[in-house]
Design a protein around this motif. Structure first.
Motif, PDB file in Angstrom:
ATOM      1  N   LEU A 202       0.971  -1.361  -0.124  1.00  0.00           N
ATOM      2  CA  LEU A 202      -0.035  -0.019  -0.135  1.00  0.00           C
ATOM      3  C   LEU A 202       0.668   1.303   0.104  1.00  0.00           C
ATOM      4  O   LEU A 202       1.816   1.432   0.837  1.00  0.00           O
ATOM      5  N   PHE A 203       0.680   2.081  -1.065  1.00  0.00           N
ATOM      6  CA  PHE A 203       1.514   3.101  -1.165  1.00  0.00           C
ATOM      7  C   PHE A 203       0.785   4.667  -0.715  1.00  0.00           C
ATOM      8  O   PHE A 203      -0.374   5.090  -1.200  1.00  0.00           O
ATOM      9  N   ALA A 204       1.154   4.924   0.525  1.00  0.00           N
ATOM     10  CA  ALA A 204       0.542   6.173   0.952  1.00  0.00           C
ATOM     11  C   ALA A 204       1.342   7.519   0.866  1.00  0.00           C
ATOM     12  O   ALA A 204       1.574   8.124   2.077  1.00  0.00           O
ATOM     13  N   GLY A 205       1.943   7.866  -0.189  1.00  0.00           N
ATOM     14  CA  GLY A 205       2.813   8.921  -0.314  1.00  0.00           C
ATOM     15  C   GLY A 205       1.999   9.981  -1.092  1.00  0.00           C
ATOM     16  O   GLY A 205       0.898   9.919  -1.186  1.00  0.00           O
ATOM     17  N   ALA A 206       2.662  11.215  -1.042  1.00  0.00           N
ATOM     18  CA  ALA A 206       2.036  12.245  -1.502  1.00  0.00           C
ATOM     19  C   ALA A 206       1.674  12.278  -2.877  1.00  0.00           C
ATOM     20  O   ALA A 206       2.001  11.447  -3.422  1.00  0.00           O
ATOM     21  N   ASP A 207       0.554  13.025  -3.352  1.00  0.00           N
ATOM     22  CA  ASP A 207       0.111  12.987  -4.580  1.00  0.00           C
ATOM     23  C   ASP A 207       1.072  13.129  -5.871  1.00  0.00           C
ATOM     24  O   ASP A 207       1.170  12.429  -6.698  1.00  0.00           O
ATOM     25  N   GLU A 208       2.007  13.930  -5.495  1.00  0.00           N
ATOM     26  CA  GLU A 208       3.003  14.112  -6.671  1.00  0.00           C
ATOM     27  C   GLU A 208       3.832  13.049  -7.026  1.00  0.00           C
ATOM     28  O   GLU A 208       4.562  12.913  -7.887  1.00  0.00           O
TER      29      GLU A 208
ATOM     30  N   GLN B 258       2.710   9.622  -6.596  1.00  0.00           N
ATOM     31  CA  GLN B 258       2.013   8.568  -7.074  1.00  0.00           C
ATOM     32  C   GLN B 258       2.421   8.048  -8.474  1.00  0.00           C
ATOM     33  O   GLN B 258       2.545   6.826  -8.707  1.00  0.00           O
ATOM     34  N   ALA B 259       2.369   9.142  -9.298  1.00  0.00           N
ATOM     35  CA  ALA B 259       2.593   8.343 -10.706  1.00  0.00           C
ATOM     36  C   ALA B 259       3.970   7.917 -10.907  1.00  0.00           C
ATOM     37  O   ALA B 259       4.322   6.973 -11.841  1.00  0.00           O
ATOM     38  N   ILE B 260       5.016   8.623 -10.080  1.00  0.00           N
ATOM     39  CA  ILE B 260       6.677   7.930 -10.438  1.00  0.00           C
ATOM     40  C   ILE B 260       6.625   6.802  -9.840  1.00  0.00           C
ATOM     41  O   ILE B 260       7.230   5.829 -10.344  1.00  0.00           O
TER      42      ILE B 260
ATOM     43  N   ALA C 111       7.014   0.943 -10.277  1.00  0.00           N
ATOM     44  CA  ALA C 111       6.731  -0.637  -9.770  1.00  0.00           C
ATOM     45  C   ALA C 111       6.558  -1.394 -10.947  1.00  0.00           C
ATOM     46  O   ALA C 111       6.884  -2.714 -10.704  1.00  0.00           O
ATOM     47  N   ARG C 112       6.548  -0.965 -12.078  1.00  0.00           N
ATOM     48  CA  ARG C 112       6.291  -1.866 -13.015  1.00  0.00           C
ATOM     49  C   ARG C 112       7.575  -2.471 -13.512  1.00  0.00           C
ATOM     50  O   ARG C 112       7.836  -3.506 -13.994  1.00  0.00           O
ATOM     51  N   ALA C 113       8.552  -1.800 -12.978  1.00  0.00           N
ATOM     52  CA  ALA C 113       9.776  -2.330 -13.263  1.00  0.00           C
ATOM     53  C   ALA C 113      10.390  -3.351 -12.068  1.00  0.00           C
ATOM     54  O   ALA C 113      11.565  -3.994 -12.271  1.00  0.00           O
ATOM     55  N   VAL C 114       9.909  -3.366 -10.977  1.00  0.00           N
ATOM     56  CA  VAL C 114      10.103  -4.207  -9.803  1.00  0.00           C
ATOM     57  C   VAL C 114       9.183  -5.611  -9.770  1.00  0.00           C
ATOM     58  O   VAL C 114       8.022  -5.230  -9.529  1.00  0.00           O
ATOM     59  N   PRO C 115       9.721  -6.718  -9.985  1.00  0.00           N
ATOM     60  CA  PRO C 115       8.947  -7.857  -9.825  1.00  0.00           C
ATOM     61  C   PRO C 115       8.565  -8.142  -8.485  1.00  0.00           C
ATOM     62  O   PRO C 115       9.017  -7.727  -7.479  1.00  0.00           O
ATOM     63  N   ASN C 116       7.331  -8.801  -8.153  1.00  0.00           N
ATOM     64  CA  ASN C 116       6.812  -9.450  -6.765  1.00  0.00           C
ATOM     65  C   ASN C 116       6.302  -8.237  -6.015  1.00  0.00           C
ATOM     66  O   ASN C 116       5.947  -8.737  -4.905  1.00  0.00           O
ATOM     67  N   ILE C 117       5.840  -7.169  -6.805  1.00  0.00           N
ATOM     68  CA  ILE C 117       5.347  -6.164  -5.939  1.00  0.00           C
ATOM     69  C   ILE C 117       4.244  -5.828  -6.430  1.00  0.00           C
ATOM     70  O   ILE C 117       4.465  -5.314  -7.877  1.00  0.00           O
ATOM     71  N   THR C 118       2.767  -5.485  -6.056  1.00  0.00           N
ATOM     72  CA  THR C 118       1.883  -4.691  -6.804  1.00  0.00           C
ATOM     73  C   THR C 118       1.503  -3.454  -5.739  1.00  0.00           C
ATOM     74  O   THR C 118       1.320  -3.791  -4.556  1.00  0.00           O
ATOM     75  N   LEU C 119       1.873  -2.466  -6.230  1.00  0.00           N
ATOM     76  CA  LEU C 119       1.583  -1.233  -5.884  1.00  0.00           C
ATOM     77  C   LEU C 119       0.104  -0.874  -5.726  1.00  0.00           C
ATOM     78  O   LEU C 119      -0.562  -0.723  -6.742  1.00  0.00           O
TER      79      LEU C 119
ATOM     80  N   ILE D 225      13.065   3.210  -8.475  1.00  0.00           N
ATOM     81  CA  ILE D 225      13.283   1.780  -8.704  1.00  0.00           C
ATOM     82  C   ILE D 225      14.166   1.042  -7.595  1.00  0.00           C
ATOM     83  O   ILE D 225      13.735   0.151  -7.278  1.00  0.00           O
ATOM     84  N   GLY D 226      15.231   1.936  -7.278  1.00  0.00           N
ATOM     85  CA  GLY D 226      15.884   1.239  -6.119  1.00  0.00           C
ATOM     86  C   GLY D 226      15.235   0.974  -4.857  1.00  0.00           C
ATOM     87  O   GLY D 226      15.494   0.143  -4.216  1.00  0.00           O
ATOM     88  N   GLY D 227      14.711   1.776  -4.301  1.00  0.00           N
ATOM     89  CA  GLY D 227      13.819   1.933  -3.099  1.00  0.00           C
ATOM     90  C   GLY D 227      12.967   0.737  -3.391  1.00  0.00           C
ATOM     91  O   GLY D 227      12.584  -0.137  -2.109  1.00  0.00           O
ATOM     92  N   LEU D 228      11.921   0.752  -4.316  1.00  0.00           N
ATOM     93  CA  LEU D 228      10.985  -0.489  -4.428  1.00  0.00           C
ATOM     94  C   LEU D 228      11.814  -1.669  -4.543  1.00  0.00           C
ATOM     95  O   LEU D 228      11.227  -2.726  -3.960  1.00  0.00           O
ATOM     96  N   GLY D 229      12.925  -1.795  -5.278  1.00  0.00           N
ATOM     97  CA  GLY D 229      13.625  -2.990  -5.232  1.00  0.00           C
ATOM     98  C   GLY D 229      14.042  -3.429  -3.789  1.00  0.00           C
ATOM     99  O   GLY D 229      13.868  -4.621  -3.520  1.00  0.00           O
ATOM    100  N   ALA D 230      14.585  -2.307  -3.209  1.00  0.00           N
ATOM    101  CA  ALA D 230      15.090  -2.920  -1.686  1.00  0.00           C
ATOM    102  C   ALA D 230      13.736  -3.438  -1.093  1.00  0.00           C
ATOM    103  O   ALA D 230      14.002  -4.214  -0.210  1.00  0.00           O
ATOM    104  N   ILE D 231      12.525  -2.650  -1.174  1.00  0.00           N
ATOM    105  CA  ILE D 231      11.423  -3.160  -0.321  1.00  0.00           C
ATOM    106  C   ILE D 231      10.884  -4.673  -0.864  1.00  0.00           C
ATOM    107  O   ILE D 231      10.671  -5.531   0.078  1.00  0.00           O
ATOM    108  N   ALA D 232      11.203  -4.807  -2.090  1.00  0.00           N
ATOM    109  CA  ALA D 232      10.708  -6.202  -2.585  1.00  0.00           C
ATOM    110  C   ALA D 232      11.829  -7.275  -1.939  1.00  0.00           C
ATOM    111  O   ALA D 232      11.288  -8.210  -1.743  1.00  0.00           O
TER     112      ALA D 232
END
Ligand code: NDP
Ligand code: OXD
Length: 310
Positions: free
Chosen positions: A6-12, A14-16, A21-29, A281-288
């Motif tokens: 679940l992504f609860a970041g600021a609106d600006e 969201q799109a980034i 997230a499309r580049a990071v496997p095993n996570i659905t944002l 991408i690096g951050g979502l990869g680390a979370i994955a």
């Protein structure tokens, strides 16, 4: 298996982050919206606490912080005490901070403002500066960011000291630990960098007493948190010459009010909490990778310690 985050970041953002997230496997944002069914979502990504959100997630296992500093989440009544808070550690964030520290240290080492002032007056005024190895430089906070920055400064030839809570040994950084070592760490430093987390022990650490232990005419670089700095002590130290200049990336509050004296001070260089940012991408990869560890029962890395406050 793909896990929901679940992504609860600021609106600006969201799109980034949706793109990344499309580049990071095993996570659905999953973008947060108020009427969302939160059942079955185990992982939450945020930076500032969203009122009431975490306590209303029945299956929540961990909160991932967007950034390295977690003081807002640790201090929030909106974050259940038993839920681990995982700090951000990823190469983009570390690399950005190394870049910022090097950029600012070189700025102070070369006293760049003297050249800028001379140019503004149309003066050809070469100035003297010592060799890097004659410029004692210290880093408050020898963690993920401080250590990486310190190693880069060593590679540039600066004699680097580092201060941490627990004792460390390093081949090229001279290590100091705890309050007892602080005076020796500070003694004669010409450039001081703060990369500490904000905790009850570190709040207000950048104060007149500390400035008085540096070499007169030293420089300060603060990329930790605004709460580390006693602002009136900085202004006094700049006007009495104890400090020659400061680079500030973090403030209290942020954004800094437009009538604050720092904005127009000729020896304060400001950046808007922009020293370094998590690479999406690096951050979502680390979370994955962290989620994969959790699914395999290995536990999370970089979990904030509530007792230490970071
Ligand atoms: P780490 O937790 O990896 O490192 C923190 C360091 O501070 C550790 O060396 C720790 O000691 C030391 N420390 C903490 N408390 C004390 C204390 N009381 N006395 C002495 N040393 C202490 O954090 P990071 O390096 O990842 O991040 C550091 C901070 O940088 C963040 O908390 C945040 O405030 C700031 N930051 C700023 C950014 C910006 O853009 N301006 C971006 C990212 C982070 P020990 O090693 O013994 O635990
Ligand atoms: C921070 C960050 O903690 O941006 O400031 O990571």
């Amino acid at each position: 298996m793909t896990q929901k985050l679940l992504f609860a970041g600021a609106d600006e953002y969201q799109a980034i982050f949706a793109d990344a997230a499309r580049a990071v496997p095993n996570i659905t944002l999953v973008p947060y919206k108020p009427d969302l069914d939160l059942r079955g979502i185990r992982y939450l990504l945020m930076w500032r606490p969203v009122p009431g959100l975490a306590p209303s997630m029945p299956d929540l296992k961990a909160i991932f912080c967007f950034g390295a500093g977690v003081e807002r989440l640790l201090g929030s009544p909106d974050v259940p005490y038993h839920i681990p808070i995982v700090r951000m550690v990823e190469p983009g964030l570390t690399g950005g901070m190394v870049e910022y520290v090097l950029w600012q240290v070189l700025r102070h080492h070369r006293r760049i403002w003297e050249l800028e002032e001379a140019q503004a007056q149309g003066k050809w005024a070469p100035h003297w500066y010592p060799a890097a190895w004659d410029r004692p430089t210290g880093i408050l906070g020898l963690g993920e960011l401080g250590l990486a920055a310190g190693e880069k400064l060593c590679a540039f030839g600066f004699p680097v000291r580092g201060w941490s809570r627990s004792r460390k040994n390093h081949a090229t950084i001279q290590c100091y630990a705890g309050m007892d070592d602080l005076p020796a760490f500070l003694d004669g430093l010409e450039i001081l960098i703060c990369l500490l987390p904000l905790t009850p022990e570190t709040r207000g650490i950048l104060n007149a007493d500390l400035f008085g232990r540096l070499k007169p005419g030293a420089s300060l670089i603060n990329a930790g948190r605004g709460g580390h700095l006693v602002e009136s002590d900085l202004l006094a130290a700049l006007s009495n010459g104890q400090l020659i200049a400061a680079s500030l990336d973090v403030f209290s509050p942020e954004p800094l009010p437009s009538d604050h004296p720092f904005w127009v001070h000729p020896r304060i260089f400001m950046t808007p909490h922009n020293a370094s940012d998590t690479d999406p991408i690096g951050g979502l990869g680390a979370i994955a990778r962290q989620i994969a560890r959790d699914v395999q029962g290995e536990g999370f890395e970089h979990v904030a310690d509530r007792a230490r406050g970071y």
